[in-house]
Every structure is written in structure tokens, then in C-alpha cells.
Design a protein around this motif. Structure first.
Motif, short mmCIF file in Angstrom:
data_model
loop_
_atom_site.label_atom_id
_atom_site.label_comp_id
_atom_site.label_asym_id
_atom_site.label_seq_id
_atom_site.Cartn_x
_atom_site.Cartn_y
_atom_site.Cartn_z
N ALA A 255 0.83 -1.20 0.00
CA ALA A 255 0.00 0.00 0.00
C ALA A 255 0.87 1.26 0.00
O ALA A 255 2.09 1.20 0.11
CB ALA A 255 -0.94 -0.02 1.21
N GLY A 256 0.22 2.41 -0.10
CA GLY A 256 0.92 3.67 -0.29
C GLY A 256 1.93 3.99 0.79
O GLY A 256 1.74 3.69 1.97
N CYS A 257 3.03 4.62 0.37
CA CYS A 257 4.08 5.14 1.25
C CYS A 257 4.86 4.05 1.98
O CYS A 257 5.54 4.34 2.98
CB CYS A 257 3.50 6.13 2.25
SG CYS A 257 2.78 7.58 1.47
N VAL A 258 4.80 2.82 1.52
CA VAL A 258 5.69 1.77 2.04
C VAL A 258 7.12 2.12 1.65
O VAL A 258 7.37 2.61 0.55
CB VAL A 258 5.29 0.39 1.49
CG1 VAL A 258 6.40 -0.63 1.68
CG2 VAL A 258 4.01 -0.10 2.15
N GLY A 259 8.05 1.85 2.55
CA GLY A 259 9.47 2.02 2.27
C GLY A 259 10.23 0.76 2.62
O GLY A 259 10.12 0.25 3.75
N ILE A 260 11.00 0.23 1.67
CA ILE A 260 11.76 -1.00 1.90
C ILE A 260 13.23 -0.71 1.66
O ILE A 260 13.63 -0.30 0.56
CB ILE A 260 11.29 -2.14 0.98
CG1 ILE A 260 9.79 -2.38 1.14
CG2 ILE A 260 12.06 -3.43 1.28
CD1 ILE A 260 9.24 -3.47 0.24
N ALA A 261 14.06 -0.91 2.68
CA ALA A 261 15.48 -0.64 2.57
C ALA A 261 16.19 -1.76 1.82
O ALA A 261 15.64 -2.85 1.60
CB ALA A 261 16.09 -0.45 3.96
N GLY A 262 17.43 -1.51 1.45
CA GLY A 262 18.16 -2.36 0.53
C GLY A 262 18.33 -3.81 0.96
O GLY A 262 18.50 -4.12 2.14
#
Length: 343
Positions: A255-262
């Protein structure tokens, strides 16, 4: 996509959906609408008990609903065990967008001489396609979109206006890229020498599977060395950030504004709610659901629902709870000492 013919009837709709029709099937149908807003030439739908209160007064030509909800329906009904899925399929019949596509290259587009184009490709005004790119049959490139050198787009993929697909990106079949998204931009890689940052060249690419959709203004970064991998049927909402070398398994949804780091790996059939953050180098197994605004800092090895965000409350109460949160470690130590004495 399939478009509704002018002579579409309610019986045609039932056959298209595989739904059970109760009532006359001769009504001409020209669109979809809500229960309250539908007219006699439109199909309405009920996907939740919350909308049953509007059923008795509907003026729709037909209503799509679950068999358990049809008893009080005053108009012909289309019964399906999964009416929401039926609604999704029916919406494709009335989507006007594909009918506007015209195969060919607009005079204002810029296409390199060695680009390979399949049949019925549509390239709109001000689009740019660089050398070595390959576009499969039925691909639509919206106005102002950019496709970098040596990228590949599978058949029936659609780029809306102002999409950026950077060099060396592989996009599967039937992919939808919404306006403003960037596929294959540089990952966030820098080395620090004690006083300044030095950029690390991002040498990998991005691979999107079949039937992927990426929402507007979302970014999927290219890998630092290997590729960033997005599986088949993955659905990504708007304003999502996926960092370099992330892997997302088939049929997952973000969903919106999810952030997944490297370098984090998300399994198959996972669901990440709005605003979820995943730290880098983690693994989420198949079947994990993370509720909105949660921060995940450790790998998850068992399927299920996980949460970490706290809901809003009265500010006065929140301030008191914030103070107590800082005291939890001390309270836990005191409790451990008391239990030790009792033991």
C-alpha cells in the motif's frame, strides 16, 4: 482488454462473469455505478453488508451480489460467491482508456533507429525510446515517457504519461506503470571517507514480472550489483520506495508510502499496509501481513499478521504513556528482581 459492445445486455454481463442471473436478462447495460447512483442502464454491486441498507431503493438495471444478500433485491440480480472479483472483471468491460490507443509512433516522439517494436505498439507524443530497447506487441507508451537503452517491455504492457524506465530494465507482460513512477533509478549507495561522500555506481538492473502494477510517483531502484527483483502479479501503490536489490515474491501487495530498505526479501502473498517500513537485509517469509505504519526491524519467519504502530489517542493520555514507555526497562528489571525473591 475487452470492451463492452453497444448491444450489451444483463444476460451478456452474466455470461461474461459466470454469474447466476435472477430476473430478466434483456435490459441494456451501458455502465457501472453505486447502488445509490445507478440508473436503469447500469449495474450496481454489493461487496459488503454495510451497503445492504441502500439495496431496497436502488434503480439499477441489475445488482451484482453474494447469493446470501439477494433476498431483498428489487431488480434483477447477478449472484457470485465473490462479487468484488466480479466487479473487478466487469469494470474492464467499461474502461474507456484502451479504446483511445492508436497503433503507431507519434511524430513528436523520439525513437532510436535500432529499437525493436512488436505489432500494434502505440508511442505517444514526446516519448523517448533509446537505442537497443525492445517493445513487445501491444505495448503502449504514454506521452512524455522515457525508455532507456537496452530495456525490454513485454507484450501488452502500458506506460502512462511521464513514466521513466531507465536503462537495462526488464519489464514483463501486461504490466501497468502509472504516471510519474521511476523504474531503475540509482540506488542509495555512497561510501564516506571521513569528510565527504563518494557515489557507488549502481551496476545492476530491475526485473519486473508479469501482471505487475506500479502506482504513480513510486520508485524501484536498480541493484548495486545484482538486480532488484519484483515477482509476478505484485501490486505496488503510489509513493512507494523500493531500494536496491530488494526482492518481492509473487502476488504480494504494497500500500501507499511503504518504504523497503536495501537487500530485504519479501515472500509470496505478503501484504504491507500503508506507511510500513522495512529495515535493510531482512527476510519476510511467505504469507506475512504487516498492518499500517508499522516498522519492521527484524526478519519474520512465521506467516501471520504483525503490527508495531500505535493508534492515535488524546494528546494528554499520549504524553503520559510516552513517559511510561521510557520507564519500561526499569520496571521490567524491578519485576524480575521481585519474581526472583519470590522464587
Amino acid at each position: 482488454m475487452t470492451h463492452a459492445p453497444h448491444s450489451l445486455t444483463l444476460a451478456d454481463v452474466a455470461r461474461h462473469l459466470g454469474a447466476t442471473l435472477s430476473g430478466s436478462g434483456e435490459t441494456p447495460i451501458r455502465g457501472l455505478a453505486t447502488l445509490r447512483g445507478a440508473g436503469p442502464d447500469q449495474v450496481a454491486f454489493v461487496t459488503s453488508r454495510a451497503y445492504l441498507k441502500d439495496l431496497a431503493a436502488t434503480r439499477a438495471g441489475g445488482v451484482l451480489l453474494h447469493p446470501d444478500h439477494g433476498g431483498s433485491c428489487p431488480v434483477p440480480r447477478l449472484e457470485m460467491n465473490n462479487p468484488y472479483l466480479g466487479y473487478a472483471r466487469l469494470s474492464q468491460l467499461f474502461d474507456p482508456l484502451p479504446s483511445r490507443d492508436r497503433a503507431g509512433i507519434h511524430p513528436a516522439a523520439t525513437v532510436a533507429d535500432d529499437v525493436r517494436l512488436g505489432e500494434n505498439v502505440c508511442v505517444a507524443a514526446n516519448a523517448v525510446i533509446e537505442a537497443g530497447a525492445v517493445l513487445g506487441s501491444g505495448v503502449v507508451v504514454g506521452p512524455g515517457s522515457f525508455i532507456g537503452a537496452d530495456s525490454q517491455l513485454g507484450e501488452n504492457t502500458r506506460l502512462h504519461a511521464n513514466v521513466t524506465v531507465c536503462h537495462g530494465v526488464v519489464v514483463g507482460k501486461r504490466v501497468i506503470l502509472q504516471s510519474g513512477c521511476v523504474i531503475g533509478g540509482d540506488g542509495f549507495g555512497f561510501a564516506h571517507d571521513g569528510s565527504a561522500w563518494h557515489k557507488i555506481a549502481q551496476l545492476g538492473g530491475v526485473v519486473l514480472g508479469d501482471d505487475v502494477e506500479v502506482g504513480s510517483c513510486s520508485s524501484i531502484d536498480r541493484g548495486a550489483l545484482g538486480d532488484t527483483l519484483i515477482g509476478d502479479d505484485v501490486k505496488i501503490d503510489s509513493q512507494v520506495q523500493i531500494a536496491h536489490n530488494v526482492q518481492i515474491g509473487d502476488h504480494s501487495a504494497l500500500a501507499g508510502c511503504v518504504g523497503i530498505a536495501g537487500s530485504t526479501r519479501v515472500g509470496r502473498h505478503c501484504m504491507l499496509g500503508g506507511g510500513v517500513g522495512l529495515s535493510g537485509h531482512l527476510t519476510l517469509c511467505d504469507g506475512v501481513q504487516v498492518t499500517g505504519m508499522s516498522l519492521v526491524t527484524n526478519s519474520i519467519h512465521e506467516p501471520g499478521v504483525y503490527s508495531s504502530g500505535t493508534g492515535a489517542m488524546d494528546n494528554h493520555q499520549w504524553r503520559k504513556n510516552a513517559v511510561r514507555f521510557k520507564q519500561l526497562d526499569d520496571i521490567a528489571k524491578r519485576l524480575a528482581r521481585l519474581e526472583k525473591r519470590r522464587g
